[in-house]
Scaffold this motif. Sequence first.
Motif, PDB file in Angstrom:
ATOM      1  N   ARG A 193       0.835  -1.203   0.000  1.00  0.00           N
ATOM      2  CA  ARG A 193       0.000   0.000   0.000  1.00  0.00           C
ATOM      3  C   ARG A 193       0.873   1.257   0.000  1.00  0.00           C
ATOM      4  NH1 ARG A 193      -2.288   3.999   2.676  1.00  0.00           N
ATOM      5  NH2 ARG A 193      -4.505   4.457   2.348  1.00  0.00           N
ATOM      6  N   ALA A 194       1.962   1.233   0.743  1.00  0.00           N
ATOM      7  CA  ALA A 194       2.874   2.380   0.739  1.00  0.00           C
ATOM      8  C   ALA A 194       3.481   2.580  -0.642  1.00  0.00           C
ATOM      9  CB  ALA A 194       3.975   2.176   1.782  1.00  0.00           C
ATOM     10  N   SER A 238     -12.137 -11.359  -3.002  1.00  0.00           N
ATOM     11  CA  SER A 238     -12.514 -10.000  -2.614  1.00  0.00           C
ATOM     12  C   SER A 238     -11.761  -9.553  -1.369  1.00  0.00           C
ATOM     13  CB  SER A 238     -14.028  -9.921  -2.360  1.00  0.00           C
ATOM     14  OG  SER A 238     -14.416 -10.839  -1.343  1.00  0.00           O
ATOM     15  N   GLY A 239     -10.693 -10.251  -1.041  1.00  0.00           N
ATOM     16  CA  GLY A 239      -9.917  -9.944   0.152  1.00  0.00           C
ATOM     17  C   GLY A 239      -8.975  -8.772  -0.049  1.00  0.00           C
ATOM     18  N   PRO A 240      -8.204  -8.438   0.976  1.00  0.00           N
ATOM     19  CA  PRO A 240      -7.340  -7.247   0.908  1.00  0.00           C
ATOM     20  C   PRO A 240      -6.284  -7.312  -0.173  1.00  0.00           C
ATOM     21  CG  PRO A 240      -6.896  -8.541   2.893  1.00  0.00           C
ATOM     22  CD  PRO A 240      -8.137  -9.093   2.290  1.00  0.00           C
ATOM     23  N   VAL A 241      -5.717  -8.491  -0.440  1.00  0.00           N
ATOM     24  CA  VAL A 241      -4.689  -8.593  -1.485  1.00  0.00           C
ATOM     25  C   VAL A 241      -5.302  -8.316  -2.849  1.00  0.00           C
ATOM     26  CG1 VAL A 241      -3.108 -10.173  -2.651  1.00  0.00           C
ATOM     27  CG2 VAL A 241      -3.238 -10.173  -0.155  1.00  0.00           C
ATOM     28  N   ALA A 242      -6.490  -8.893  -3.106  1.00  0.00           N
ATOM     29  CA  ALA A 242      -7.159  -8.667  -4.389  1.00  0.00           C
ATOM     30  C   ALA A 242      -7.505  -7.196  -4.578  1.00  0.00           C
ATOM     31  CB  ALA A 242      -8.418  -9.530  -4.475  1.00  0.00           C
ATOM     32  N   LEU A 243      -8.031  -6.552  -3.536  1.00  0.00           N
ATOM     33  CA  LEU A 243      -8.384  -5.136  -3.627  1.00  0.00           C
ATOM     34  C   LEU A 243      -7.161  -4.277  -3.939  1.00  0.00           C
ATOM     35  CD1 LEU A 243     -10.794  -4.810  -0.560  1.00  0.00           C
ATOM     36  CD2 LEU A 243     -11.439  -4.819  -2.977  1.00  0.00           C
ATOM     37  N   LEU A 244      -6.067  -4.589  -3.283  1.00  0.00           N
ATOM     38  CA  LEU A 244      -4.848  -3.797  -3.436  1.00  0.00           C
ATOM     39  C   LEU A 244      -4.244  -3.950  -4.828  1.00  0.00           C
ATOM     40  CD1 LEU A 244      -2.758  -1.993  -2.034  1.00  0.00           C
ATOM     41  CD2 LEU A 244      -1.683  -4.057  -1.155  1.00  0.00           C
ATOM     42  N   ARG A 276      -5.703  -4.944  -7.547  1.00  0.00           N
ATOM     43  CA  ARG A 276      -6.584  -4.351  -8.560  1.00  0.00           C
ATOM     44  C   ARG A 276      -6.302  -2.849  -8.682  1.00  0.00           C
ATOM     45  NH1 ARG A 276     -11.748  -5.430 -10.859  1.00  0.00           N
ATOM     46  NH2 ARG A 276     -12.818  -3.517 -11.481  1.00  0.00           N
ATOM     47  N   ARG A 277      -6.035  -2.194  -7.559  1.00  0.00           N
ATOM     48  CA  ARG A 277      -5.762  -0.761  -7.592  1.00  0.00           C
ATOM     49  C   ARG A 277      -4.437  -0.463  -8.304  1.00  0.00           C
ATOM     50  NH1 ARG A 277      -8.709   2.189  -4.231  1.00  0.00           N
ATOM     51  NH2 ARG A 277     -10.052   0.370  -4.469  1.00  0.00           N
ATOM     52  N   PHE A 278      -3.432  -1.342  -8.115  1.00  0.00           N
ATOM     53  CA  PHE A 278      -2.189  -1.183  -8.881  1.00  0.00           C
ATOM     54  C   PHE A 278      -2.496  -1.214 -10.376  1.00  0.00           C
ATOM     55  CE2 PHE A 278       0.312  -2.299  -5.062  1.00  0.00           C
ATOM     56  CZ  PHE A 278       1.402  -1.472  -5.234  1.00  0.00           C
ATOM     57  N   ALA A 279      -3.317  -2.184 -10.795  1.00  0.00           N
ATOM     58  CA  ALA A 279      -3.646  -2.319 -12.211  1.00  0.00           C
ATOM     59  C   ALA A 279      -4.390  -1.090 -12.721  1.00  0.00           C
ATOM     60  CB  ALA A 279      -4.479  -3.583 -12.433  1.00  0.00           C
ATOM     61  N   GLU A 280      -5.302  -0.548 -11.917  1.00  0.00           N
ATOM     62  CA  GLU A 280      -6.057   0.634 -12.326  1.00  0.00           C
ATOM     63  C   GLU A 280      -5.139   1.828 -12.560  1.00  0.00           C
ATOM     64  OE1 GLU A 280      -8.876   1.076  -9.202  1.00  0.00           O
ATOM     65  OE2 GLU A 280     -10.222  -0.485  -9.964  1.00  0.00           O
ATOM     66  N   HIS A 281      -3.993   1.832 -11.912  1.00  0.00           N
ATOM     67  CA  HIS A 281      -3.036   2.926 -12.093  1.00  0.00           C
ATOM     68  C   HIS A 281      -1.894   2.536 -13.023  1.00  0.00           C
ATOM     69  CE1 HIS A 281      -4.679   6.011  -9.407  1.00  0.00           C
ATOM     70  NE2 HIS A 281      -5.212   4.992  -8.778  1.00  0.00           N
ATOM     71  N   GLY A 282      -2.127   1.495 -13.837  1.00  0.00           N
ATOM     72  CA  GLY A 282      -1.220   1.186 -14.930  1.00  0.00           C
ATOM     73  C   GLY A 282      -0.017   0.345 -14.598  1.00  0.00           C
ATOM     74  N   VAL A 283      -0.016  -0.341 -13.453  1.00  0.00           N
ATOM     75  CA  VAL A 283       1.128  -1.166 -13.064  1.00  0.00           C
ATOM     76  C   VAL A 283       0.877  -2.618 -13.466  1.00  0.00           C
ATOM     77  CG1 VAL A 283       2.529  -2.000 -11.141  1.00  0.00           C
ATOM     78  CG2 VAL A 283       1.670   0.358 -11.143  1.00  0.00           C
ATOM     79  N   VAL A 324      -2.344 -17.486  -3.627  1.00  0.00           N
ATOM     80  CA  VAL A 324      -2.637 -16.066  -3.779  1.00  0.00           C
ATOM     81  C   VAL A 324      -1.336 -15.265  -3.636  1.00  0.00           C
ATOM     82  CG1 VAL A 324      -4.005 -14.145  -2.840  1.00  0.00           C
ATOM     83  CG2 VAL A 324      -4.910 -16.483  -2.776  1.00  0.00           C
ATOM     84  N   PRO A 325      -1.030 -14.318  -4.530  1.00  0.00           N
ATOM     85  CA  PRO A 325      -1.941 -13.680  -5.489  1.00  0.00           C
ATOM     86  C   PRO A 325      -2.015 -14.292  -6.873  1.00  0.00           C
ATOM     87  CG  PRO A 325       0.091 -12.446  -5.397  1.00  0.00           C
ATOM     88  CD  PRO A 325       0.232 -13.548  -4.381  1.00  0.00           C
ATOM     89  N   ALA A 326      -1.188 -15.298  -7.208  1.00  0.00           N
ATOM     90  CA  ALA A 326      -1.202 -15.829  -8.573  1.00  0.00           C
ATOM     91  C   ALA A 326      -2.589 -16.320  -8.970  1.00  0.00           C
ATOM     92  CB  ALA A 326      -0.178 -16.953  -8.704  1.00  0.00           C
ATOM     93  N   ALA A 327      -3.374 -16.797  -7.980  1.00  0.00           N
ATOM     94  CA  ALA A 327      -4.711 -17.310  -8.280  1.00  0.00           C
ATOM     95  C   ALA A 327      -5.666 -16.224  -8.759  1.00  0.00           C
ATOM     96  CB  ALA A 327      -5.293 -17.996  -7.042  1.00  0.00           C
ATOM     97  N   LEU A 328      -5.257 -14.959  -8.685  1.00  0.00           N
ATOM     98  CA  LEU A 328      -6.093 -13.846  -9.144  1.00  0.00           C
ATOM     99  C   LEU A 328      -5.884 -13.550 -10.629  1.00  0.00           C
ATOM    100  CD1 LEU A 328      -5.389 -11.474  -6.124  1.00  0.00           C
ATOM    101  CD2 LEU A 328      -7.526 -12.708  -6.551  1.00  0.00           C
ATOM    102  N   ALA A 329      -5.075 -14.333 -11.301  1.00  0.00           N
ATOM    103  CA  ALA A 329      -4.738 -14.054 -12.694  1.00  0.00           C
ATOM    104  C   ALA A 329      -5.961 -14.149 -13.599  1.00  0.00           C
ATOM    105  CB  ALA A 329      -3.660 -15.015 -13.175  1.00  0.00           C
ATOM    106  N   ALA A 330      -5.935 -13.366 -14.667  1.00  0.00           N
ATOM    107  CA  ALA A 330      -6.990 -13.379 -15.683  1.00  0.00           C
ATOM    108  C   ALA A 330      -6.368 -13.066 -17.035  1.00  0.00           C
ATOM    109  CB  ALA A 330      -8.079 -12.359 -15.345  1.00  0.00           C
TER     110      ALA A 330
END
Length: 545
Positions: A337-338, A374-380, A382-389, A405-411
């Motif tokens: 997050r930092a 929908s846990g904290p790692v997924a939320l975080l 996703r926000r990196f991706a929204e900012h182009g990372v 996790v987090p590899a299981a969040l892949a799409a």
Amino acid sequence: MSEVPPGTPTPPERPLVRALDPVNAARPGGGAPPLPTLYLADRLLVIGYPTDERAPLLDELGDALAEQGVAYAPTEKSQRRLERVRGLRSQRTAPRDELDDIWVTSVVLTTITSADRSPDVPAALAPDSPPDAWTVLQRLRVAHARVAESVSLEHVVFPAPGHWGGIGGHWGGIDGHWGGIGHWGGIGHWGGIGHWGGIGHWGGIEALMEYEVPGRGGRMPVSVTLADPALRARSLDRPPVVAIPDTALAAHPWFEDDARVIRLAVADGELVPDATAQAAAISVTDSLTGVRGGLEGHGTFIAGLIRQGCPEATILSIPVMGNDGVAEEGDVIIALRALLERHIDGQLEGRPEDCIDVLSLSMGYYAEDAGYLSGPVALLLRRFAEHGVLVVAGVGNDASTAPFVPAALAADPPKSIRPSSRPPLASVGALNPDGRSVALFSNALPVVSAMRPGVNLVSTLPMVDGAGQPSVSVGGTDPVRTTMDPDNYQGGFGVWSGTSFATPVLAAELAAELVAAKDLADVDATVMRKRAIRALRSCLGRKTS
């Protein structure tokens, strides 16, 4: 009683860890049994910055826990972080509202004693013994579902090498340091529980263990005569930045006095320059066994692979794990997050040097249920991706189909690139040196975005000498004549295997693709998202690097 020899390293203080046993785990609401995982026994993670608007929810959490005879309080680290950030908020120009929902507080659970317990709380729900986080969470989900949506277990995070990757075998490195949980703490040696069923009770384990043998995938020193790849790097207005939250980056000729290396540390939720990182990267040898940290050099090895794959890239190192190779999920989330806050501030305030392009994650945990979606790692992330990372993560090395996790969040990447499109997380599996066959240990998740070399890779390691000695040493000569010392890495290079290392191979490939895009100086979020998706599509279309 024998005395402990002077200079014996003191094991780090760790919270008690429990292994979630699918057979005996509490299920107050019924339903399917959970999958095995490692979690902090008396900790929970609470999602959301505790603003005035969220205070009622926090009060509700306290009331809901009191019904179980349980109280909570933020950990000391979480409380210091909250106080520091509250003091800094008034000084910041960038809006923080969009980050409030991914603020995570680690809380410690305690039992309300009999003397302090309300008469309406049944004693059966509040014995005078330490509460178990899993049991408490399940009761919250049954009686207070809305409150429970903001609460999750705090998992033990470990590098993608998993079972055989230097943690000690059968989680042996966690024994003692992590509460003496033994071989999965009661759920059996491998338990026959199905979660690790890709390799069975014994079948396949012996084959997997081959990858521990030097020459067949195991870690060993090697000689490298190539110069630092950065010496041939092109000069760029803004090089791509690859962030590595991992073990600390050790001193090494490739990374000394190098503007392409940034070492940061987390201090009460803020990223600050890390003057001690290189020293921290070297573990203290245990005087009782002569053994060094099992994951010593993990982050250094990853950094070397990125340097080889994209010499132009700036490597941003953030230590989140010790050399034992384990971390608390809350600490990892705070660091990420930092890093995200630094990145967003860079975008909004015109400081492209503070932005990152690729986040390489060679760590994770096995999820106990679908809550990770929908846990904290997924939320975080996703926000990196929204900012182009671009986020890449190793699939893990246990020959398992369980969600790592987090590899299981892949799409898969979006079929068309629109202004709102965001790059999905990319999961990375490991190939054998032939570049075609999949390493036996590589996990098989629902989405494995890419396969990259992950066995017998050569990269940088801390320049240290371990406890092992040459099998033959002939005295009386200058220099001394010996056989090879199996754990002398003073040459600075070694061989290692794992999806932990296939991951930075793809991360470097993505960074190199971004270099070819030639517009890295523009760090607008929309521009970065489009650029990232194009790079991801290009790299995922290649079978190997």
